[in-house]
Scaffold this motif. Structure first.
Motif, PDB file in Angstrom:
ATOM      1  N   ALA A   1    -106.686 -69.536 -76.036  1.00 35.27           N
ATOM      2  CA  ALA A   1    -106.254 -70.480 -74.999  1.00 35.27           C
ATOM      3  C   ALA A   1    -105.073 -69.952 -74.203  1.00 35.27           C
ATOM      4  CB  ALA A   1    -105.895 -71.812 -75.632  1.00 35.27           C
ATOM      5  N   VAL A   2    -104.264 -69.052 -74.806  1.00 37.33           N
ATOM      6  CA  VAL A   2    -103.092 -68.561 -74.084  1.00 37.33           C
ATOM      7  C   VAL A   2    -103.402 -67.337 -73.228  1.00 37.33           C
ATOM      8  CG1 VAL A   2    -101.437 -69.467 -75.739  1.00 37.33           C
ATOM      9  CG2 VAL A   2    -102.274 -67.132 -76.002  1.00 37.33           C
ATOM     10  N   ASP A   3    -104.606 -66.782 -73.346  1.00 43.07           N
ATOM     11  CA  ASP A   3    -104.947 -65.630 -72.518  1.00 43.07           C
ATOM     12  C   ASP A   3    -105.011 -66.058 -71.062  1.00 43.07           C
ATOM     13  OD1 ASP A   3    -105.066 -63.804 -74.560  1.00 43.07           O
ATOM     14  OD2 ASP A   3    -107.215 -64.063 -74.888  1.00 43.07           O
TER      15      ASP A   3
ATOM     16  N   ALA B   1     -89.228 -64.447 -70.876  1.00 47.96           N
ATOM     17  CA  ALA B   1     -90.372 -64.621 -69.972  1.00 47.96           C
ATOM     18  C   ALA B   1     -91.573 -63.809 -70.444  1.00 47.96           C
ATOM     19  CB  ALA B   1     -89.985 -64.217 -68.546  1.00 47.96           C
ATOM     20  N   ILE B   2     -91.330 -62.609 -70.932  1.00 50.74           N
ATOM     21  CA  ILE B   2     -92.432 -61.794 -71.449  1.00 50.74           C
ATOM     22  C   ILE B   2     -93.074 -62.521 -72.632  1.00 50.74           C
ATOM     23  CG2 ILE B   2     -93.051 -59.640 -72.616  1.00 50.74           C
ATOM     24  CD1 ILE B   2     -90.743 -58.309 -70.943  1.00 50.74           C
ATOM     25  N   ALA B   3     -92.247 -63.007 -73.535  1.00 52.13           N
ATOM     26  CA  ALA B   3     -92.770 -63.729 -74.708  1.00 52.13           C
ATOM     27  C   ALA B   3     -93.563 -64.958 -74.269  1.00 52.13           C
ATOM     28  CB  ALA B   3     -91.627 -64.135 -75.633  1.00 52.13           C
ATOM     29  N   ALA B   4     -93.030 -65.717 -73.325  1.00 48.02           N
ATOM     30  CA  ALA B   4     -93.717 -66.919 -72.852  1.00 48.02           C
ATOM     31  C   ALA B   4     -95.039 -66.558 -72.172  1.00 48.02           C
ATOM     32  CB  ALA B   4     -92.820 -67.701 -71.890  1.00 48.02           C
ATOM     33  N   GLU B   5     -95.031 -65.535 -71.348  1.00 52.14           N
ATOM     34  CA  GLU B   5     -96.250 -65.124 -70.647  1.00 52.14           C
ATOM     35  C   GLU B   5     -97.320 -64.629 -71.608  1.00 52.14           C
ATOM     36  OE1 GLU B   5     -97.457 -65.324 -67.601  1.00 52.14           O
ATOM     37  OE2 GLU B   5     -95.673 -66.175 -66.681  1.00 52.14           O
TER      38      GLU B   5
ATOM     39  N   LEU C   1     -94.864 -52.611 -72.604  1.00 55.46           N
ATOM     40  CA  LEU C   1     -94.707 -53.544 -71.487  1.00 55.46           C
ATOM     41  C   LEU C   1     -93.243 -53.916 -71.300  1.00 55.46           C
ATOM     42  CD1 LEU C   1     -95.782 -55.502 -69.319  1.00 55.46           C
ATOM     43  CD2 LEU C   1     -96.114 -57.183 -71.169  1.00 55.46           C
ATOM     44  N   GLU C   2     -92.597 -54.307 -72.385  1.00 60.54           N
ATOM     45  CA  GLU C   2     -91.185 -54.680 -72.286  1.00 60.54           C
ATOM     46  C   GLU C   2     -90.344 -53.506 -71.801  1.00 60.54           C
ATOM     47  OE1 GLU C   2     -87.579 -56.003 -75.186  1.00 60.54           O
ATOM     48  OE2 GLU C   2     -89.432 -57.188 -75.347  1.00 60.54           O
TER      49      GLU C   2
ATOM     50  N   PRO D   1    -104.475 -61.172 -66.342  1.00 62.79           N
ATOM     51  CA  PRO D   1    -103.400 -60.177 -66.385  1.00 62.79           C
ATOM     52  C   PRO D   1    -102.690 -59.989 -65.045  1.00 62.79           C
ATOM     53  CG  PRO D   1    -105.355 -59.338 -67.478  1.00 62.79           C
ATOM     54  CD  PRO D   1    -105.742 -60.644 -66.832  1.00 62.79           C
ATOM     55  N   MET D   2    -103.416 -60.136 -63.949  1.00 64.50           N
ATOM     56  CA  MET D   2    -102.778 -59.978 -62.635  1.00 64.50           C
ATOM     57  C   MET D   2    -101.816 -61.126 -62.350  1.00 64.50           C
ATOM     58  SD  MET D   2    -103.618 -57.060 -61.622  1.00 64.50           S
ATOM     59  CE  MET D   2    -103.181 -56.958 -59.903  1.00 64.50           C
ATOM     60  N   ASP D   3    -102.184 -62.349 -62.745  1.00 63.11           N
ATOM     61  CA  ASP D   3    -101.275 -63.485 -62.557  1.00 63.11           C
ATOM     62  C   ASP D   3    -100.013 -63.295 -63.391  1.00 63.11           C
ATOM     63  OD1 ASP D   3    -103.171 -64.619 -60.898  1.00 63.11           O
ATOM     64  OD2 ASP D   3    -103.801 -66.153 -62.337  1.00 63.11           O
ATOM     65  N   THR D   4    -100.202 -62.909 -64.649  1.00 66.05           N
ATOM     66  CA  THR D   4     -99.068 -62.663 -65.536  1.00 66.05           C
ATOM     67  C   THR D   4     -98.168 -61.586 -64.944  1.00 66.05           C
ATOM     68  OG1 THR D   4    -100.321 -63.308 -67.489  1.00 66.05           O
ATOM     69  CG2 THR D   4     -98.429 -61.858 -67.859  1.00 66.05           C
ATOM     70  N   THR D   5     -98.784 -60.526 -64.466  1.00 69.72           N
ATOM     71  CA  THR D   5     -98.028 -59.409 -63.898  1.00 69.72           C
ATOM     72  C   THR D   5     -97.274 -59.816 -62.641  1.00 69.72           C
ATOM     73  OG1 THR D   5     -99.595 -57.844 -64.822  1.00 69.72           O
ATOM     74  CG2 THR D   5     -98.225 -57.060 -63.022  1.00 69.72           C
ATOM     75  N   GLU D   6     -97.906 -60.573 -61.768  1.00 74.37           N
ATOM     76  CA  GLU D   6     -97.224 -61.039 -60.546  1.00 74.37           C
ATOM     77  C   GLU D   6     -95.980 -61.841 -60.903  1.00 74.37           C
ATOM     78  OE1 GLU D   6     -97.721 -60.569 -57.282  1.00 74.37           O
ATOM     79  OE2 GLU D   6     -99.808 -59.974 -57.070  1.00 74.37           O
ATOM     80  N   ARG D   7     -96.108 -62.742 -61.882  1.00 76.71           N
ATOM     81  CA  ARG D   7     -94.952 -63.553 -62.281  1.00 76.71           C
ATOM     82  C   ARG D   7     -93.854 -62.692 -62.874  1.00 76.71           C
ATOM     83  NH1 ARG D   7     -99.214 -67.201 -63.474  1.00 76.71           N
ATOM     84  NH2 ARG D   7     -99.397 -66.413 -65.608  1.00 76.71           N
ATOM     85  N   LEU D   8     -94.220 -61.773 -63.760  1.00 71.82           N
ATOM     86  CA  LEU D   8     -93.208 -60.944 -64.417  1.00 71.82           C
ATOM     87  C   LEU D   8     -92.511 -59.990 -63.448  1.00 71.82           C
ATOM     88  CD1 LEU D   8     -94.950 -60.137 -67.827  1.00 71.82           C
ATOM     89  CD2 LEU D   8     -92.955 -61.619 -67.442  1.00 71.82           C
ATOM     90  N   THR D   9     -93.262 -59.354 -62.563  1.00 75.97           N
ATOM     91  CA  THR D   9     -92.635 -58.412 -61.629  1.00 75.97           C
ATOM     92  C   THR D   9     -91.768 -59.141 -60.610  1.00 75.97           C
ATOM     93  OG1 THR D   9     -94.661 -58.312 -60.286  1.00 75.97           O
ATOM     94  CG2 THR D   9     -94.336 -56.572 -61.940  1.00 75.97           C
ATOM     95  N   ALA D  10     -92.205 -60.321 -60.169  1.00 76.15           N
ATOM     96  CA  ALA D  10     -91.367 -61.114 -59.254  1.00 76.15           C
ATOM     97  C   ALA D  10     -90.082 -61.542 -59.961  1.00 76.15           C
ATOM     98  CB  ALA D  10     -92.134 -62.337 -58.750  1.00 76.15           C
ATOM     99  N   LEU D  11     -90.195 -61.908 -61.224  1.00 79.80           N
ATOM    100  CA  LEU D  11     -89.011 -62.283 -61.992  1.00 79.80           C
ATOM    101  C   LEU D  11     -88.061 -61.100 -62.128  1.00 79.80           C
ATOM    102  CD1 LEU D  11     -87.447 -64.330 -63.738  1.00 79.80           C
ATOM    103  CD2 LEU D  11     -88.718 -63.424 -65.701  1.00 79.80           C
TER     104      LEU D  11
END
Length: 187
Positions: free
Chosen positions: A135-137, A175-179, A72-73, A140-150
């Motif tokens: 709880a942190v899961d 950001a990857i670590a936080a997500e 991913l990274e 995946p689409m929300d996580t991906t939208e945030r990461l790709t926009a970033l």
């Protein structure tokens, strides 16, 4: 190749600055040949966006292999490459995306291209979330939208000189670590 020349011209002049005469000189072909192959400016822009996507896909194809977190990274970091083709691709992508706001013909194609990239990255995000749900899961689409926009925003800031490439990469790693809900390490 004409499409490589189109990316270089768009990277230098922007989509609005793309002139067929300059493109023909850059590519070393006649303007008639450009019109023959692409029909009009809209056709040229559509094919250039396809070429940008194909070129990006070629340099990111191997990123789905290996340990999910590292893959991913790697896939996201490939968007922050300091090599001419990578820089040109990122600049042209940003210019085409910005132009899609004013050129409805590009909007659907941009939407499709973005969706494909998001789907590819979402597969990697899903692979990082193997095991029991915690709880942190997150979706995946929300996580991906945030990461790709970033990534797109960091790329534009880096390419415009607002931040350094290392700063952009550090912010992306954080950001990857936080997500992914990882504990952030301090250096």
């Amino acid at each position: 190749m004409i499409l490589e020349a189109a990316i270089r011209v768009i990277a230098r002049r922007g989509v609005r600055g793309l002139r067929v005469g300059e493109l023909s000189a850059e590519a070393g072909v006649s303007t008639a040949l450009i019109y023959y192959h692409f029909g009009d400016r809209a056709g040229l822009l559509r094919r250039t966006l396809e070429f940008v996507n194909d070129r990006a896909r070629r340099y990111t194809d191997d990123s789905s292999k290996g340990e999910p977190r590292a893959a991913l990274e790697h896939a996201l970091m490939l968007e922050l490459q300091d090599v001419p083709p990578g820089r040109e691709n990122s600049i042209a992508w940003g210019e085409l995306r910005a132009s899609a706001i004013f050129e409805p013909d590009l909007q659907e194609q941009m939407r499709t291209s973005t969706r494909q990239w998001i789907n590819d990255i979402a597969e990697l995000v899903e692979r990082t979330q193997s095991g029991p749900v915690t709880a942190v899961d997150l979706d995946p689409m929300d996580t991906t939208e945030r990461l790709t926009a970033l990534v797109e925003g960091l790329s534009e800031r880096w390419l415009s000189g607002s931040i350094t490439l290392e700063r952009a990469r550090d912010l992306l790693r954080g950001a990857i670590a936080a997500e992914l809900g990882e504990a952030l390490r301090t250096s």
